[in-house]
Design an enzyme around this catalytic site. Structure first.
Site, mmCIF file in Angstrom:
data_model
loop_
_atom_site.group_PDB
_atom_site.id
_atom_site.type_symbol
_atom_site.label_atom_id
_atom_site.label_comp_id
_atom_site.label_asym_id
_atom_site.label_seq_id
_atom_site.Cartn_x
_atom_site.Cartn_y
_atom_site.Cartn_z
ATOM 1 C CB VAL A 121 24.382 22.838 39.115
ATOM 2 C CG1 VAL A 121 25.802 22.664 38.570
ATOM 3 C CG2 VAL A 121 23.530 23.613 38.127
ATOM 4 C CG ASP A 146 23.210 22.494 50.248
ATOM 5 O OD1 ASP A 146 23.283 22.665 49.019
ATOM 6 O OD2 ASP A 146 22.510 23.211 50.985
ATOM 7 C CB THR A 155 25.994 33.566 40.695
ATOM 8 O OG1 THR A 155 25.882 32.753 39.520
ATOM 9 C CG2 THR A 155 27.248 33.194 41.442
ATOM 10 C CB THR A 178 26.882 31.674 35.913
ATOM 11 O OG1 THR A 178 26.566 30.367 35.426
ATOM 12 C CG2 THR A 178 26.970 32.639 34.745
ATOM 13 C CB CYS A 191 20.971 29.970 33.196
ATOM 14 S SG CYS A 191 21.595 28.714 34.322
ATOM 15 N NE ARG A 202 16.059 27.598 43.206
ATOM 16 C CZ ARG A 202 17.304 27.127 43.186
ATOM 17 N NH1 ARG A 202 18.208 27.643 43.993
ATOM 18 N NH2 ARG A 202 17.640 26.147 42.368
#
Length: 436
Positions: free
Chosen positions: A22, A40, A90, A125, A265, A336
């Site tokens: 993202v 990062d 998240t 999120t 998500c 992931r």
């Protein structure tokens, strides 16, 4: 002169905290218009970006080579920026409660390097309230600054769809929100620099947080319904895909399909919403019911592999099974939170250790997260059963002859999870064919 103008005039910089699937595309998009610092913690990832390599395949190596983003793992470089975007994952814990560690960690890092007059926008999120109740106190504590006086905050949920070359940052309407009119105005104007589809100004930060979390919860529930239909229709001996094609001729039928729901998500966000609901004394019924169905689909697929082996008179223990595809979605290297691992683990319960091939996946990541080592497609031979698990283009292009060559003697068992192949063609050829 306001912050927006100073960014345009390159008197101030924008920072991106978190450069994954993202954050990195956002950084690259903004760098075409303004000066960008891309931060990062992962030094290996930063080195790849600096050398012109895009490990995510989201924008491509060429775009990374040509971008002006200042990639860094040095957090003090964040002090050069005044507009900050936080785009860290998240996830959820093993007990399905929200894991806010990444967003809390990012807030600490940013707080240590926050300067007066800054604007901080969170994209991660979360459930409604996290930005103001969790992140702001951390920013204030670490910076010694006061929110609303020394810096402003906002929330703009990410809507980037990894692996999707059509629905991109630029082409999806961006929800923006801010703590006050001044904040939302500058946030909206900054995002309008790169989002051609325009922005939607939510009336509050909590509204924007809620909008994001229900988008994926809605998809999760719809897919769960399709998965439940698939289980029912399989018991009836009816092909689910054929049913959905027939029903889909009605103008208002929603065209969802059964499948494994993984990733960061759809399989995660509903738990954030239900967690907050539990805190307020409400126990979710529809959302958690859908989650249970979707979380069990890997086990369901594995059980059907075993049933087909038995029906084909093949010994189950030590059966030769290949799984083609391991990522959480097609044409994306990200493994992931993949649900393919559920199939693998369940097959092992039956004494089957499948071989796994996925030319599109991040092999190092799969080894690190799951202890999985991929095999080359050329070594997949003499199989009893093949599970076509992910709809990568490279698998869609397999000819029937190439698929034939994956098998050994006896009946060929083909588990086509995504329904990529022509069922009639393979059944006529003598295959034992099954799909969701």
């Amino acid at each position: 002169m306001d912050l927006y103008e100073r960014l345009l005039n390159r008197e101030e910089k924008l920072s991106l905290v978190g450069l994954g699937y993202v954050g990195m595309p956002i950084a690259v998009a903004f760098a075409k218009k303004i000066d960008v610092v891309g931060f990062d913690l992962n030094e290996k990832k930063i080195e790849l970006y600096k050398s012109g390599v895009d490990p995510t395949n989201e924008v491509g190596d060429e775009a990374i080579k040509n971008t002006t983003v200042d990639f860094t793992a040095d957090e003090t470089k964040l002090r050069e920026a005044k507009f900050h975007i936080v785009a860290v994952p998240t996830p959820v814990n093993d007990d399905h409660t929200p894991d806010l560690t990444p967003v809390e960690g990012a807030s600490k890092i940013l707080g240590r390097n926050l300067t007066k007059g800054s604007v901080v926008v969170f994209e991660s999120t979360v459930y409604p309230g996290v930005t103001e109740d969790v992140c702001v106190p951390i920013l204030e504590r670490e910076s010694g600054l006061k929110c609303g006086v020394d810096f402003k905050i906002g929330y703009s949920p990410e809507r980037i769809n990894p692996g999707d070359k059509v629905h991109r940052l630029e082409t999806i309407t961006k929800i923006v929100s801010g703590m006050d009119e001044e904040a939302i105005d500058v946030i909206a104007k900054v995002y309008e620099l790169v989002v051609e589809a325009g922005v939607h100004r939510a009336e509050s930060i909590k509204v924007a947080e809620a909008a994001k979390v229900i988008e994926n919860s809605q998809r999760d529930i719809n897919i769960a319904f399709m998965n439940e239909l698939s289980i029912i229709f399989n018991k009836m001996g009816i092909d689910t895909k054929s049913v959905l094609e027939a029903a889909g001729t009605k103008w208002n039928f929603l065209k969802f399909y059964p499948g494994l729901v993984g990733g960061h998500c759809i399989g995660v966000d509903p738990y954030y919403l239900t967690y907050k609901a539990e805190m307020l004394g409400y126990h979710s019924q529809i959302i958690l019911s859908g989650r249970r169905i979707n979380d069990d689909m890997g086990k369901y697929v594995a059980e059907n592999v075993v049933k087909k082996l038995i029906a084909a008179d093949k010994p189950v223990k030590s059966a030769k099974v290949a799984i083609l595809g391991f990522t959480f979605k097609e044409n994306c290297p990200d493994t992931r939170n993949t649900k393919i691992i559920d199939i693998v683990n369940e097959l092992k319960e039956y004494g089957i250790t499948p071989v796994i091939a996925d030319p599109a996946a991040d092999a190092d990541e799969a080894k690190r997260l799951y202890g999985i080592e991929f095999v080359d497609m050329s070594t997949v031979k003499n199989m009893d059963a093949v599970v076509l698990a992910v709809a990568h283009d490279c698998f869609k292009e397999l000819s029937k002859n190439e698929i034939d060559n994956l098998y050994g003697d006896g009946k060929k068992i083909l588990i086509d999870i995504k329904g990529l192949l022509n069922r009639c063609e393979y059944e006529k050829a003598g295959y034992v064919y099954w799909r969701l």
